[in-house]
Each structure stands twice: as structure tokens, then as C-alpha cells.
Motif scaffolding. Structure first.
Motif, PDB file in Angstrom:
ATOM      1  N   ASP A   1      29.087  64.910  -0.177  1.00 10.34           N
ATOM      2  CA  ASP A   1      30.148  63.897  -0.248  1.00 10.34           C
ATOM      3  C   ASP A   1      31.009  64.054   1.012  1.00 10.34           C
ATOM      4  O   ASP A   1      31.534  65.145   1.270  1.00 10.34           O
ATOM      5  N   GLU A   2      31.157  62.967   1.757  1.00  9.04           N
ATOM      6  CA  GLU A   2      31.725  63.084   3.105  1.00  9.04           C
ATOM      7  C   GLU A   2      33.089  62.425   3.250  1.00  9.04           C
ATOM      8  O   GLU A   2      33.325  61.325   2.745  1.00  9.04           O
ATOM      9  N   ASN A   3      33.928  63.109   3.992  1.00 11.66           N
ATOM     10  CA  ASN A   3      35.250  62.609   4.340  1.00 11.66           C
ATOM     11  C   ASN A   3      35.125  61.625   5.512  1.00 11.66           C
ATOM     12  O   ASN A   3      34.183  61.712   6.290  1.00 11.66           O
ATOM     13  N   ARG A   4      36.059  60.717   5.659  1.00 15.10           N
ATOM     14  CA  ARG A   4      35.976  59.742   6.751  1.00 15.10           C
ATOM     15  C   ARG A   4      36.780  60.177   7.983  1.00 15.10           C
ATOM     16  O   ARG A   4      36.254  60.259   9.080  1.00 15.10           O
ATOM     17  N   LEU A   5      38.070  60.463   7.813  1.00 18.46           N
ATOM     18  CA  LEU A   5      38.904  60.714   8.996  1.00 18.46           C
ATOM     19  C   LEU A   5      39.117  62.201   9.226  1.00 18.46           C
ATOM     20  O   LEU A   5      39.430  62.931   8.293  1.00 18.46           O
ATOM     21  N   MET A   6      38.983  62.609  10.474  1.00  9.85           N
ATOM     22  CA  MET A   6      39.235  64.022  10.765  1.00  9.85           C
ATOM     23  C   MET A   6      40.676  64.211  11.219  1.00  9.85           C
ATOM     24  O   MET A   6      41.207  63.424  11.999  1.00  9.85           O
ATOM     25  N   GLY A   7      41.283  65.279  10.737  1.00  9.28           N
ATOM     26  CA  GLY A   7      42.658  65.580  11.116  1.00  9.28           C
ATOM     27  C   GLY A   7      43.317  66.372  10.008  1.00  9.28           C
ATOM     28  O   GLY A   7      42.730  66.549   8.930  1.00  9.28           O
ATOM     29  N   MET A   8      44.512  66.854  10.268  1.00  8.17           N
ATOM     30  CA  MET A   8      45.186  67.690   9.269  1.00  8.17           C
ATOM     31  C   MET A   8      46.642  67.286   9.072  1.00  8.17           C
ATOM     32  O   MET A   8      47.485  68.125   8.724  1.00  8.17           O
ATOM     33  N   THR A   9      46.983  66.024   9.304  1.00  6.26           N
ATOM     34  CA  THR A   9      48.332  65.571   8.957  1.00  6.26           C
ATOM     35  C   THR A   9      48.377  65.366   7.447  1.00  6.26           C
ATOM     36  O   THR A   9      47.352  65.460   6.753  1.00  6.26           O
ATOM     37  N   SER A  10      49.537  65.014   6.938  1.00 11.10           N
ATOM     38  CA  SER A  10      49.640  64.774   5.494  1.00 11.10           C
ATOM     39  C   SER A  10      48.716  63.619   5.091  1.00 11.10           C
ATOM     40  O   SER A  10      48.174  63.600   3.988  1.00 11.10           O
ATOM     41  N   GLU A  11      48.508  62.681   5.999  1.00  7.81           N
ATOM     42  CA  GLU A  11      47.615  61.542   5.719  1.00  7.81           C
ATOM     43  C   GLU A  11      46.175  62.037   5.536  1.00  7.81           C
ATOM     44  O   GLU A  11      45.489  61.679   4.585  1.00  7.81           O
ATOM     45  N   HIS A  12      45.744  62.882   6.465  1.00  9.17           N
ATOM     46  CA  HIS A  12      44.384  63.406   6.353  1.00  9.17           C
ATOM     47  C   HIS A  12      44.219  64.283   5.115  1.00  9.17           C
ATOM     48  O   HIS A  12      43.218  64.196   4.412  1.00  9.17           O
ATOM     49  N   LYS A  13      45.223  65.105   4.863  1.00  9.27           N
ATOM     50  CA  LYS A  13      45.138  66.008   3.711  1.00  9.27           C
ATOM     51  C   LYS A  13      45.087  65.212   2.411  1.00  9.27           C
ATOM     52  O   LYS A  13      44.381  65.573   1.475  1.00  9.27           O
ATOM     53  N   ARG A  14      45.866  64.148   2.380  1.00  9.45           N
ATOM     54  CA  ARG A  14      45.872  63.293   1.185  1.00  9.45           C
ATOM     55  C   ARG A  14      44.468  62.747   0.929  1.00  9.45           C
ATOM     56  O   ARG A  14      43.990  62.711  -0.207  1.00  9.45           O
ATOM     57  N   LEU A  15      43.771  62.361   1.997  1.00  9.80           N
ATOM     58  CA  LEU A  15      42.430  61.810   1.825  1.00  9.80           C
ATOM     59  C   LEU A  15      41.433  62.898   1.438  1.00  9.80           C
ATOM     60  O   LEU A  15      40.499  62.655   0.666  1.00  9.80           O
ATOM     61  N   LEU A  16      41.629  64.112   1.970  1.00  5.83           N
ATOM     62  CA  LEU A  16      40.760  65.221   1.547  1.00  5.83           C
ATOM     63  C   LEU A  16      40.978  65.522   0.065  1.00  5.83           C
ATOM     64  O   LEU A  16      40.027  65.767  -0.688  1.00  5.83           O
ATOM     65  N   GLU A  17      42.242  65.475  -0.335  1.00 10.98           N
ATOM     66  CA  GLU A  17      42.550  65.725  -1.753  1.00 10.98           C
ATOM     67  C   GLU A  17      41.906  64.657  -2.626  1.00 10.98           C
ATOM     68  O   GLU A  17      41.379  64.933  -3.702  1.00 10.98           O
ATOM     69  N   ASN A  18      41.949  63.426  -2.138  1.00 10.72           N
ATOM     70  CA  ASN A  18      41.346  62.316  -2.875  1.00 10.72           C
ATOM     71  C   ASN A  18      39.843  62.534  -3.034  1.00 10.72           C
ATOM     72  O   ASN A  18      39.271  62.357  -4.118  1.00 10.72           O
ATOM     73  N   LEU A  19      39.206  62.938  -1.944  1.00  3.78           N
ATOM     74  CA  LEU A  19      37.759  63.216  -1.967  1.00  3.78           C
ATOM     75  C   LEU A  19      37.440  64.262  -3.036  1.00  3.78           C
ATOM     76  O   LEU A  19      36.535  64.087  -3.867  1.00  3.78           O
ATOM     77  N   VAL A  20      38.234  65.347  -3.028  1.00  3.62           N
ATOM     78  CA  VAL A  20      37.945  66.456  -3.942  1.00  3.62           C
ATOM     79  C   VAL A  20      38.288  66.082  -5.382  1.00  3.62           C
ATOM     80  O   VAL A  20      37.508  66.321  -6.301  1.00  3.62           O
ATOM     81  N   ARG A  21      39.425  65.455  -5.582  1.00  2.67           N
ATOM     82  CA  ARG A  21      39.832  65.105  -6.939  1.00  2.67           C
ATOM     83  C   ARG A  21      38.767  64.254  -7.629  1.00  2.67           C
ATOM     84  O   ARG A  21      38.470  64.438  -8.798  1.00  2.67           O
TER      85      ARG A  21
END
Ligand code: GAL
Length: 767
Positions: A385-405
Motif C-alpha cells: 500500500d503506497e503513499n503519494r506525497l513524500m515529505g514530513m510536514t504535518s500535511e505529509h504526516k497526516r496523509l501517512l496517518e491516513n494510509l495507516v489508519r
């Protein structure tokens, strides 16, 4: 216009109601707006007090208000991709398949949706949320004129709580504006509410959406419930989990007490012993059901228990057994419907891949839909399962959290990917830092799964994840990697197929290219390196966009082992030969180099063409055979031998002119729920009943009965479906997708073409 009361919506649920979660499939209205001209965009934002300046302002007149007149809008069902039926143009985006959407076409790039709801005073003590599984993209949601936020990503699951804004006595309207002007990937992505939408009704003390999850380790299943207290006062109670087997028997249970101040959310884990569970596996995708009781309501969550492990010296293990990943990459896109793939079609697509022995999918290059993950859980298909945007701002982290949740509770998901081919970072020390940070963050979010990154050949980034992902052996030196990093597992995240047009054997032309017949290279390479976990071919199905090396009028890609409709290209017989136990022998027609390619899994193959022997050859394991064709071909007969004995034959003979049409269906019965789909295959046949591979006859489609054609295609990279009812066959084949429309009865698709006997198929529609 259809207004569905909440009572009617909930009545759809089968009794007993375990979880009031209802698919919001119909009742939607849609129209195009405008990305460049607010006046043409429903006047949105032009008001004296716009929707940001004042919530639910009576001065607003836009589609977000309950009083807006949407009678001229189109009725649509969701999932819906408005780009799918737009015309194409040569100056439109190559990567997205030349649909007239994007910055050059502001009038086609914004879509508006509205859906009405009714509530009553009896609903006052409940919570109502809307879950969008994905809207492409930059979507704004309003409820009764109140702005509920913007989600830029087209791939995030989003849950909006509408409770505070409900009018229990008046009309209620949910409004969505999606702006697909900006591309998020470099492949066709669709536009609009292209994934499922759900209405979730709960008591005031309830689990957060996606908040019930389980982890199994060493005989203990830990079930966690993230609970939100919207009750206005401190709430306490017990959360009880019961694990039920597939027959509905309780296997074990556990409970935890909770106490939450008003407005608070907390996670409450509890553990139960299940020492010897029935494991979820690719050939036995066994699912338990966790029944979680909170505040008088029971919520069901599928649970698959499996142990997935990547090793550096012997690849991937599932439940303690080495499983070589026989994978393909997949975009969410199918002929005729674009990205709006109904659940039944998701299932059909995964079934086609399973039939070829495929056991894994990489969801490139974005999080997989919940619908796809559900199918993979049920059918036993592994997923990166793949993430789209690379980065570590709160925006990127939010999307990583979404992926995992939204991925963590799916047993099919065995690996997270933080990104793909970030050329700007791959050779840069910043890339390694970023990969490390993202991998560590993923580990915090989900300590049970490892993390990869798909490397285009860069030198630094890939070594900073848990599992090194390599896109193409031609641009990555895996042996050197393994020598230098003997403790890091590896996987082939992309590998080359034949990249050709189905059934085309001529010289490359502006509208079709022959396969390069190189599919065996990747598989042989990974078979020889058992320390790697396996590979993922680019791609399983063709997709729209990236029609490389072709360009307009070619609108879809050529990389698939199956074409855009899922019709097999020659390489499918390669996978069938070496990824399954099915006895296979298959000969491709003569190509422009004057050779036949033979796929099969027998020991030897003898070939005759036009009555003349072309010899008998040993079939290399995981390989293929090539025979020089005589100048005059004629009928080709292949004979396969196993242990020196004849085991299988294959005949390739010229067909006679097209005479008739046959229509086949993947199922004879569909449900009347307005969502179920049948996948119909149209074949143009000669007088002897053989598919005429050169037939491109125009096919007129006519459907009678309560249903609709939601899409059609033929696998031709140059075919552009825009809703027309005449579709040419391509290489003797076409596909029609038929969906029920809410009523029972029967429906018949008849396909006709001048000079050919028409074909038809009838489907029963049952409740
Ligand atoms: C890869 C990329 C894929 C696709 C493919 C086309 O490098 O990761 O998304 O673009 O090339 O060849």
C-alpha cells in the motif's frame, strides 16, 4: 429528484443492525463548474458574505445552500468519474490519457455534487458522519451551507461529522466541490467522487471511524477501540470484543473499561488468547469477525490473522512459509468507467490476476481504495500500500496517518511504501534523511509492518527504508546492493512486461506496438535471487495515460499483461505457465521478425507450420521458446512433451471471415441493489466459432430491462469511450459493463453489426 429519508437509507441494512453504515450509492446530483471563472462556477465565492466569511449565511445562494435549485443537474451514482466520458484532444495531458481536463480546460475541471437527506427529532441523540473513501481532488465539503473543510489529496479517506449542522425538521444538503485541475500523479486519475461514500450513524459514545483494530502476536490478539465521547458529559462503560469464527461461533472475548470526559477521544486496548488461530493465507483467506460492543451498539470488523515477514537472506515469509511475491502494479482505472470502479468490478479484476497465479498487488502510486483492500482480504491477495506525497510536514504526516489508519486492519497489506521514483531526492543526501524520517514515523504508526520505497536507480534513499524496493533491474544493481547491505531485505517493486498492444504483431506504428517479449527476464532474475522477496510487474492491467511509446490518438498504456479491459495479452500465458500448475502451451502468431514465440510449462515443444516441422526444443524453466517461421506460415501445430511423452497440443490456424457475435457474462445473476455489475465479453466469431482476431467490426449495443451500461471498451490503446453505444471490436473482442438499477427482473444485452448474426445475453436480476 430523489430524496431519500434517513429511515429509508437505514432500512436498506439487513437486520439485525450491527453497524449502521450505509453506502450512499444513489441520490446524487452532479454538474460541471468552472475552475477559472467563479461566476460560471455556480457563483461560488462571489457572494458579499461567502461561505468562509459567514457559516451558512442566508446571503449565500450557491449549491451548498438547502434552497439551491439543482433540478437541471444530472442524476448520478457514486462511484462517479466525470472525466471518464469527457472527449479527448491531442493537446490535453499525455500522462492522463488526453482527456479534456486540467488547466487547459477549466470548464471541465470542476465538478459539483449534491445529495439531500432527511432527519427527524428521533435522530437527535445520535451522531452522523459521512465517510468519503476518496474524491479526486482538492475537494470542499459543505453540509447545510457550513464549510466542513478542504482535502487536497485525491487519495485520502475523509470522515466528516455532520451532526452539529443537521436540521431535524428541514431539508439537509451535503455538497461537494472537486477540482481536478492539478494532477497528483502522472497517470489517469479520474475526477470526482470516484470511491465509495458511506453514512455512519452511531450513538453519541462511539468508535472513531477506522478506530477499531487488532494486532496478533504470540497467541494474543489485542483489540483496540478508539472511542469518542460526543455525549456532552463524562461517559464510562465497558468495551467488549467477541471474536467470531467464519461460522459465527464465538472463539474468544475480552473487554476493557473506559471513561472519557465530554468531547474526549481515547484508545482502549484489551487482549484475548487465541493460541492456534485459523490463519489468513493467500490460498485460504480466512476471516474472523470482531464484534465490538460500545454503548449498546455492536460494530463488526473483519480480522485476518497472519504473520508476514521480510528477510534479507530468504525473501518473504507468510505464516512461516516462504512465499515468492508474484506481483503486479495496479492503478485504479478500467476501460469505460475510468477510476470509478464499482466493487463488483474490483473483485473481477483481482480474480483475473489470481487466475494467472499472481499473489500480490502494488497499489501504485497511492493508497489503495477500501473497496480494493476488502476484495484482497476476501480473495487472498497481498498488497503493498503506497503513499503519494513524500515529505514530513504535518500535511505529509497526516496523509501517512491516513494510509495507516485505513490500511492497518487489512490482512492483505503486508508492506507500506513511502514513495516511488523521487528523482529529485534519490541521489541526494536529503533523500536519505527524508526516507529515514518517514520510515521511522511509519514504524511509530504501525510497528507490525515494514516500509519500502521504490527506487528508480538512485544511490542513497532506498537504503534508508526497511525493505529496499527496486524499480527495474536495468537501472538497479541488486547484486551489488545485496553484497553491500546483506541485512536489508529487497523486493522488485517494478519490472518490465512486453509492453505491447494485444494481438498486434506488425512493425511499431503510430497506433499499435508489438510486444517486446521480454517478460521472462524479470522473473528469471528474481527466481535466481531467492534472497529477494519477488517482483511486481509494471503493470497487471493497462491503464489510461502514459501511452508510451505512442501518443495521441493512443490514450491508454501498453504495459499491462492484461489490456485495459482485462483481456489477456500473450504474456498472460507466460505467467500462467510459471506462476500456476495449469498445463499450458500457447503459440503467438508470427511477428514482424518472422518468429513464433511459444509459452508453456512442458519439458519440450515440437512445432509444425504449414505441415513442415520446425523442430523440437527443450523449454527452459521460467523461459519461453522462439521458432523461426517459414515464409509461408499456414496452420501451426505445437506439441508439448512431459518426460518424453506427448502431454498437450496447441493449434493456431487462420480463421475465416467474421460471421457472428457471441456475448458471454461473468455471472448470469446480478443483485438489484443498483450497484452490482456484470462483465460481458463480446466475441466476433467465424463460421466455425473461432474468435476472429483481426475483426474490428462496429458493434451496436442495446440493453433492455432495468439496468444500465456503465462503460464499454475493447483494449485498443486508441479507443476513447465517451458513452457511445457503438463500440468497435478490437482484435475480435469488446467488453460491456452492465449494472442493475434498483429493480428486479431480467435484462438483455444485444450486440449487433451489419452482416453478422447478432449475439445476446440475458441476466436475472434478483433482490
Ligand atoms: C516507472 C514509473 C511508473 C510508470 C512507468 C512507465 O518508472 O514508476 O509509474 O510511469 O515508469 O514506464
Amino acid at each position: 429528484m430523489r430524496i431519500r429519508t434517513l429511515a429509508a437509507v437505514l432500512a436498506i441494512l439487513a437486520a439485525p443492525v450491527l453497524q449502521a453504515q450505509t453506502l450512499l450509492h444513489d441520490g446524487w446530483k452532479f454538474t460541471l463548474g468552472n475552475a477559472a471563472d467563479p461566476a460560471a462556477d455556480m457563483g461560488s465565492g462571489t457572494e458579499y458574505f461567502n461561505y468562509l466569511t459567514k457559516a451558512a449565511s442566508i446571503h449565500n445562494e450557491g449549491p451548498y445552500t438547502t434552497t439551491f435549485d439543482d433540478s437541471s443537474w444530472q442524476e448520478v451514482t457514486v462511484p462517479h468519474d466525470w472525466a471518464a466520458t469527457l472527449p479527448s484532444a491531442p493537446e490535453a495531458s499525455h500522462s492522463h490519457g488526453y482527456k479534456t481536463i486540467g488547466y487547459k480546460y477549466p470548464e471541465c475541471s470542476v465538478g459539483w455534487y449534491r445529495r439531500n437527506f432527511s432527519f427527524s427529532n428521533a435522530d437527535r441523540n445520535k451522531r452522523f458522519q459521512i465517510r468519503f473513501d476518496g474524491i479526486f481532488r482538492n475537494s470542499i465539503v459543505w453540509f447545510n451551507g457550513v464549510y466542513l473543510g478542504t482535502e487536497p489529496s485525491g487519495y485520502a479517506v475523509r470522515v466528516v461529522d455532520i451532526t452539529p449542522y443537521i436540521d431535524y425538521n428541514g431539508p439537509n444538503v451535503l455538497c461537494v466541490r472537486a477540482d481536478a485541475t492539478l494532477e497528483e500523479g502522472w497517470f489517469y486519475e479520474g475526477a470526482g467522487i470516484y470511491r465509495n461514500v458511506w453514512l455512519i450513524e452511531t450513538p453519541n459514545v462511539h468508535p472513531v471511524a477506522g478506530g477499531i483494530f487488532t494486532v496478533w502476536s504470540d497467541g494474543t490478539l489485542t483489540a483496540s477501540a478508539e472511542i469518542e465521547n460526543n455525549g456532552g458529559k463524562t461517559a464510562s462503560g465497558t468495551v467488549t470484543h467477541r471474536l467470531m469464527d467464519a461460522e459465527g461461533n464465538e472463539v474468544c472475548s475480552a473487554s476493557a473499561d473506559y471513561e472519557l470526559l465530554a468531547g474526549m477521544t481515547g484508545t482502549f486496548p484489551s487482549s484475548m488468547n487465541i493460541a492456534d488461530p485459523h490463519l489468513w493465507d493467500i490460498d485460504d483467506p480466512y476471516l474472523y469477525t470482531l464484534q465490538t460492543e460500545i454503548s449498546g451498539r455492536t460494530y463488526s470488523t473483519p480480522v485476518g490473522i497472519r504473520v508476514a515477514k521480510f528477510t534479507a537472506d530468504n525473501g518473504f515469509y507468510l505464516n512461516g512459509r516462504k512465499v515468492t511475491l508474484k506481483g503486479v502494479n495496479l492503478h485504479q482505472d478500467h476501460a469505460g468507467v475510468g477510476s470509478a470502479i464499482p466493487n463488483g468490478l474490483q473483485e473481477w479484476r483481482v480474480q483475473q490476476l489470481k487466475a494467472l497465479g499472481c499473489n500480490a498487488i502494488r497499489s501504485s502510486h497511492n493508497p489503495a481504495s477500501q473497496a480494493l483492500l476488502d476484495v484482497c482480504d476476501r480473495l487472498g491477495m497481498l498488497v503493498i500500500d503506497e503513499n503519494r506525497l513524500m515529505g514530513m510536514t504535518s500535511e505529509h504526516k497526516r496523509l501517512l496517518e491516513n494510509l495507516v489508519r485505513w490500511g492497518r486492519q487489512h490482512p492483505s497489506v503486508i508492506l507500506w511504501s513511502i514513495g516511488n521514483e523521487e528523482w529529485g531526492l534519490e541521489n541526494d543526501e536529503r533523500g536519505s534523511r527524508l526516507a529515514s524520517e518517514m520510515t521511522s514515523y511509519m514504524m511509530l504508526l504501525d510497528p507490525t509492518r515494514r516500509v519500502t520505497y521504490a527506487n528508480a536507480g538512485g544511490t542513497v534513499m532506498v537504503y534508508h527504508t526497511d525493505v529496499a524496493g527496486f524499480n527495474y533491474i536495468k537501472q538497479n544493481n541488486l547484486d551489488r546492493f545485496h553484497y553491500e547491505h546483506p541485512r536489508t531485505p529487497a523486493v522488485g517493486t517494478e519490472e518490465t512486461t512486453g509492453c505491447g498492444t494485444r494481438g498486434y504483431y506488425g512493425e511499431p506504428s503510430p497506433t499499435a506496438v508489438p510486444s517486446q517479449n521480454v517478460i521472462e527476464k524479470g522473473w528469471q532474475y528474481y527466481v535466481d535471487r531467492p534472497w529477494a522477496a519477488g517482483l511486481f510487474y509494471w503493470t497487471g492491467f493497462d491503464y489510461r495515460g502514459e501511452s508510451n511509446p505512442l501518443s495521441y490518438p493512443a490514450v491508454s498504456s501498453e504495459f499491462g499483461i492484461l489490456d485495459y479491459c482485462g483481456f489477456p495479452k500473450d504474456e498472460a500465458w507466460y505467467l500462467l505457465s510459471w506462476w500456476t500448475d495449469v498445463p499450458v502451451l500457447y503459440v503467438t502468431p508470427k511477428n514482424a521478425n518472422g518468429t513464433y514465440t511459444v509459452y508453456g510449462n512442458c519439458d519440450e515443444v515440437a512445432l509444425k507450420a504449414g505441415g513442415k516441422s520446425l523442430g523440437r526444443k527443450h523449454m527452459p524453466r521460467n523461459g519461453k521458446l522462439v521458432f523461426e517461421a517459414p515464409a509461408k506460415g499456414g496452420k501451426v501445430v505445437a506439441t508439448g512433451y512431459v518426460n518424453g511423452r506427448k502431454s498437450i497440443t496447441y493449434t493456431l490456424e487462420p480463421t475465416s471471415p467474421a460471421a457472428s457475435i457471441q456475448v458471454n457474462t461473468n455471472k448470469r445473476t446480478i443483485r438489484s441493489d443498483g450497484r452490482d455489475v456484470a462483465v460481458l465479453t463480446v466475441q466476433v466469431k467465424d463460421a466455425k466459432g473461432r474468435v476472429v482476431s483481426g475483426a474490428n467490426s462496429p458493434l451496436t449495443l442495446s440493453l433492455e430491462g432495468p439496468g444500465r451500461i456503465i462503460g464499454a471498451g475493447n483494449g485498443d490503446p486508441c479507443f476513447d469511450y465517451t458513452g457511445q453505444n457503438v463500440v468497435p471490436a478490437f482484435g475480435g473482442l469488446a467488453q460491456v459493463l452492465v449494472q442493475s438499477s434498483g429493480q428486479t427482473g431480467s435484462l438483455t444485452l444485444t450486440v449487433s453489426s451489419d452482416g453478422l448474426a447478432p449475439g445476446s445475453v440475458t441476466l436475472d436480476i434478483i433482490p
